[in-house]
Design an enzyme around this catalytic site. Structure first.
Site, mmCIF file in Angstrom:
data_model
loop_
_atom_site.group_PDB
_atom_site.id
_atom_site.type_symbol
_atom_site.label_atom_id
_atom_site.label_comp_id
_atom_site.label_asym_id
_atom_site.label_seq_id
_atom_site.Cartn_x
_atom_site.Cartn_y
_atom_site.Cartn_z
ATOM 1 N N CYS A 138 37.572 55.839 43.320
ATOM 2 C CA CYS A 138 37.493 57.300 42.868
ATOM 3 C C CYS A 138 37.908 58.225 43.642
ATOM 4 O O CYS A 138 38.265 59.462 43.254
ATOM 5 C CB CYS A 138 36.000 57.381 42.376
ATOM 6 S SG CYS A 138 35.613 56.079 41.007
ATOM 7 N N VAL A 162 41.138 34.167 45.737
ATOM 8 C CA VAL A 162 40.533 32.781 45.137
ATOM 9 C C VAL A 162 41.581 32.693 43.672
ATOM 10 O O VAL A 162 41.968 33.789 43.065
ATOM 11 C CB VAL A 162 39.059 33.017 44.451
ATOM 12 C CG1 VAL A 162 38.679 32.092 43.448
ATOM 13 C CG2 VAL A 162 38.252 33.309 45.621
#
Length: 467
Positions: free
Chosen positions: A53, A90
């Protein structure tokens, strides 16, 4: 090898090294030591536990250094007993075998790692439209610290000072401000009728007016169809159905979607927005040893009663705390959200919580709306600035449904009053009695949110049949 085969120690595997994933890992470690719980975390990027952010404010120069956005480095996580494997992605979850397949991003080497408990915190991916030229040099998405650095590098070596921002949601508006601060001529191309589609159009129009006043060229109801490049292959303009807009740099601020390709391939349950579905403990539905949190999940909207996808760091950190408590042997829940968000463009503050008009209609609610003009302080006190507050209340019951605020200094954080009222299920009549702080430097004697509540309560009373 499961925990039973390894002895008493269990293995927790975490996919994703930012807010939700590392909050879960850290909280799990607080509750269980290395002798009880082995923690292995995978992160495909270069950084962990950072504030995405804050990237627009770093790009715009309000935050001087990238590292100010990093809450905890990989080394700090490892010092706390977490086996954190950076630049490792992954690529497969084997649910039946309780293992994940990971690939080293740089070498391509792959290996399997077993788990007793799994946390999926894969975040969200920026929407990148499929159109000619979108991958040209000078076109940037802004999601990670690497993205922010790449954009800053482009700004540093680009001679021209023309920027086009595609999209006018939170990211688009904040990046428009960042580029204005950098001295660029900014054009925002938005396919909606007004900026900030998280607001109703009448409130978005106030944002539009303010952005134009800042010198930003607003092009609404228009969609970019291609990115045009020069002889050097770099971006030179964006094209729409109605014309071209010159650009030395293009920033994509179209929004994000849950990053759930892994979960989908593993057969895990997804909602209508593409996010993982969990129970209140953030456990993936139907899977007793898998949890998920952050931008890759859908959460319950406490106002509408439906699941929705909201990508915010506040939620991700809370999800991580809940997950870490549960995987560490405790008990915690995440009940849901009311959809609170704030932003700004230069000195204009923008806030919303609860439902918009179209949200309320979509779930079949009947409602009344009011809009009021007020000031941030007592009108006679120096520095009082105007603000507009819009409030939605359920017809007959008067239950608060939503609030939107657009104004200057002191406007945005007033939405927190409404967020608490929504969470508590208050009516607008009950809100009028809230004992809020008052002094002329901080508020009129009737706070703007309470002025809106009074007006909404009166409208509900006038439209409610007597007897």
């Amino acid at each position: 090898m499961t925990g039973a085969a390894r002895g008493a120690r269990e293995r927790l595997v975490v996919i994703g090294g930012d807010a939700a994933g590392m909050s879960a890992a850290s909280q799990g470690r607080r509750l269980k030591g290395p002798d009880e719980l082995e923690i292995v975390a995978f992160e495909r990027g270069h950084f962990t536990s950072y504030s995405a952010c804050g990237i627009p404010y770093w790009v715009g120069g309000d935050v001087a250094e990238r590292d100010e956005l990093i809450a905890r480095t990989p080394e700090e996580h490892r010092a706390r007993g977490i086996d954190l494997r950076m630049r490792t992605e992954v690529v497969e979850i084997d649910v039946a075998g309780q293992r994940v397949r990971a690939r080293d991003v740089d070498s391509g080497a792959e290996s399997w790692t077993s788990y007793d408990k799994l946390v999926i915190a894969t975040g969200a991916r920026p929407i990148r439209p499929q159109m000619p030229g979108v991958d040209a040099p000078g076109v940037h998405g802004v999601q990670t610290l690497d993205d922010g650095q790449a954009l800053l590098d482009t700004l540093a070596r680009t001679r021209g000072r023309r920027a086009v921002v595609v999209g006018a949601g939170y990211i688009g508006v904040e990046m428009a401000e960042a580029l204005i601060n950098r001295g660029y001529q900014v054009t925002v191309v938005n396919r909606g009728s007004e900026p900030m589609s998280t607001l109703d159009a009448d409130m978005g129009a106030l944002v539009h007016e303010a952005m134009v006043g800042l010198g930003i060229t607003m092009v609404d109801d228009t969609e970019v169809t291609k990115v045009l490049t020069g002889d050097d292959g770099r971006v030179r303009a964006v094209a729409t159905e109605t014309g071209e807009f010159p650009a030395d740099v293009v920033v994509l601020g179209i929004g994000v979607r849950p990053e759930t390709a892994l979960a989908r391939a593993a057969g895990l349950p997804l909602g209508r927005h593409g996010g993982l579905l969990t129970d209140l403990s953030m456990r993936v539905r139907g899977h007793g040893n898998i949890w998920a949190g952050g931008d890759c999940v859908e959460v319950l909207d406490l106002v509408s009663g439906q699941e929705r996808h909201i990508a915010l760091g506040t939620h991700a950190n809370k999800h991580g705390q809940v997950i870490g408590t549960n995987v560490g042997g405790g008990y915690a829940t995440f009940p849901g959200v009311v959809g609170t968000a704030v932003s700004k463009v230069c000195d204009l503050e923008i806030a919303r919580t609860g439902l918009r008009e179209k949200d309320a209609r979509r779930v079949g609610l009947q409602f009344e709306t009011v809009t009021i003009e007020s000031t941030s302080r007592a009108g006679y006190y120096p520095g009082a600035s105007p603000m507009t507050v819009k409030m939605l209340a359920e017809r007959r019951t008067g239950r608060l449904l939503g609030v939107q605020i657009v104004g200057r200094e002191g406007a945005a954080k007033r939405v927190d009053i409404a967020a608490v009222a929504l969470t508590a299920g208050l009516t607008v009549e009950q809100m009028t009695a809230l004992d809020l702080g008052y002094a002329p430097p901080f508020s009129p004697v009737w706070d703007p949110v309470l002025v809106a509540a009074r007006k909404a309560a009166a409208k509900v009373r006038s439209t409610t049949p007597s007897g």
